[in-house]
Design a protein around this motif. Structure first.
Motif, mmCIF file in Angstrom:
data_model
loop_
_atom_site.group_PDB
_atom_site.id
_atom_site.type_symbol
_atom_site.label_atom_id
_atom_site.label_comp_id
_atom_site.label_asym_id
_atom_site.label_seq_id
_atom_site.Cartn_x
_atom_site.Cartn_y
_atom_site.Cartn_z
ATOM 1 N N TRP A 191 0.793 -1.229 0.000
ATOM 2 C CA TRP A 191 0.000 0.000 0.000
ATOM 3 C C TRP A 191 0.832 1.289 0.000
ATOM 4 N N ALA A 192 0.927 1.934 -1.121
ATOM 5 C CA ALA A 192 1.598 3.235 -1.296
ATOM 6 C C ALA A 192 3.105 3.182 -1.072
ATOM 7 N N LEU A 193 3.677 1.989 -0.971
ATOM 8 C CA LEU A 193 5.128 1.821 -0.878
ATOM 9 C C LEU A 193 5.579 0.994 -2.073
ATOM 10 N N PRO A 194 6.834 1.145 -2.465
ATOM 11 C CA PRO A 194 7.347 0.241 -3.501
ATOM 12 C C PRO A 194 7.612 -1.133 -2.890
ATOM 13 N N PRO A 195 7.698 -2.173 -3.711
ATOM 14 C CA PRO A 195 8.131 -3.472 -3.170
ATOM 15 C C PRO A 195 9.540 -3.328 -2.584
#
Length: 198
Positions: free
Chosen positions: A175-179
Motif C-alpha cells: 500500500w503506497a510503498l514500492p516493493p
C-alpha cells in the motif's frame, strides 16, 4: 488537504516472541546474518523507557541488541540506538511524544489519528515514515503505522520485526510503498557512519 487512513493489515499468524520473529526475518533477509553481533549489545532500556514514560516493544529491543541500524533495499532504514548512545535516541523519541519540533508526521494526519502519539522506528529515502501508534499501555500490541510520502496512512497489527519480514517476502500488500527486496544495502558503524554494500 487531509490525508487518509486507508486500512489495516493483519498477519495470518502473529509471531509471539521476539526471538522467533528475528529468526523469521533472518530467513527472509539472509544477508542480515552477516551483520549480526556475536553477543547482544547492552542497552540501558530501563533509563530509555523511564525517559519516554513507556515501555518499548520487545521485538524492537531484541533487534537493536543483535543488530546495528540497517537499511533494506537501499530504501528502508531502521532507527535504532547505538549502544551507549541510547540517551540521544530517547531524546528524539521524547520530542515526538511531546509533540515538539521532532514530532514526526503531525501535519496532515488523518482525522482518526489526530490525537494519537507516535514513536518513529524507521524511515525511507523517499520520505515514508514507519512508526508505532502509542495506543494503550502494552507496547506489544501497538500497531505499526505507515505514513506514506504519497499521502495514505495505514496500520499493520503485527510487530515491527514481523512487518519487516512480511514486507520483504511479499506477504504484505505494500500500500503506497514500492516493493522492498530482501537485501541489506547498508548498516550503521561505530563512528556514526554507514557501511554501504557494493
Amino acid at each position: 488537504m487531509e490525508e487518509e487512513l486507508i486500512g489495516t493489515q493483519k498477519p495470518v499468524h502473529r509471531i509471539p516472541g521476539p526471538g522467533e520473529a528475528i529468526a523469521v526475518l533472518e530467513r527472509v533477509v539472509p544477508g542480515l546474518v552477516g551483520i549480526r553481533r556475536q553477543e547482544p549489545a547492552v542497552y540501558d532500556w530501563r533509563a530509555v523507557e523511564e525517559r519516554l514514560g513507556t515501555a518499548l516493544p520487545s521485538d524492537f529491543k531484541s533487534l537493536a541488541e543483535w543488530y546495528p541500524a540497517f537499511e533494506l533495499d537501499d530504501f528502508l532504514g531502521l532507527c535504532v540506538p547505538w549502544p551507549g548512545r541510547e540517551g540521544r535516541w530517547a531524546k528524539g523519541r521524547e520530542k515526538e511524544l511531546e509533540g515538539g519540533e521532532d514530532a514526526g508526521p503531525t501535519e496532515l494526519r488523518p482525522a482518526e489519528l489526530a490525537s494519537t502519539s507516535f514513536i518513529t522506528w524507521g524511515d525511507s529515502k523517499e520520505g515514508d515514515q514507519f512508526l508505532w501508534s502509542v495506543l494503550g499501555d502494552d507496547p506489544e500490541h501497538w500497531p505499526v503505522t505507515i505514513c506514506s510520502r504519497n499521502g495514505p496512512w495505514w496500520h499493520y497489527e503485527g510487530g515491527m520485526v514481523q512487518f519487516l519480514a512480511e514486507l520483504c517476502d511479499g506477504t504484505l500488500e505494500p500500500w503506497a510503498l514500492p516493493p522492498v527486496k530482501p537485501e541489506v544495502t547498508g548498516w550503521g558503524m561505530a563512528g556514526g557512519g554507514w557501511h554501504v554494500t557494493a
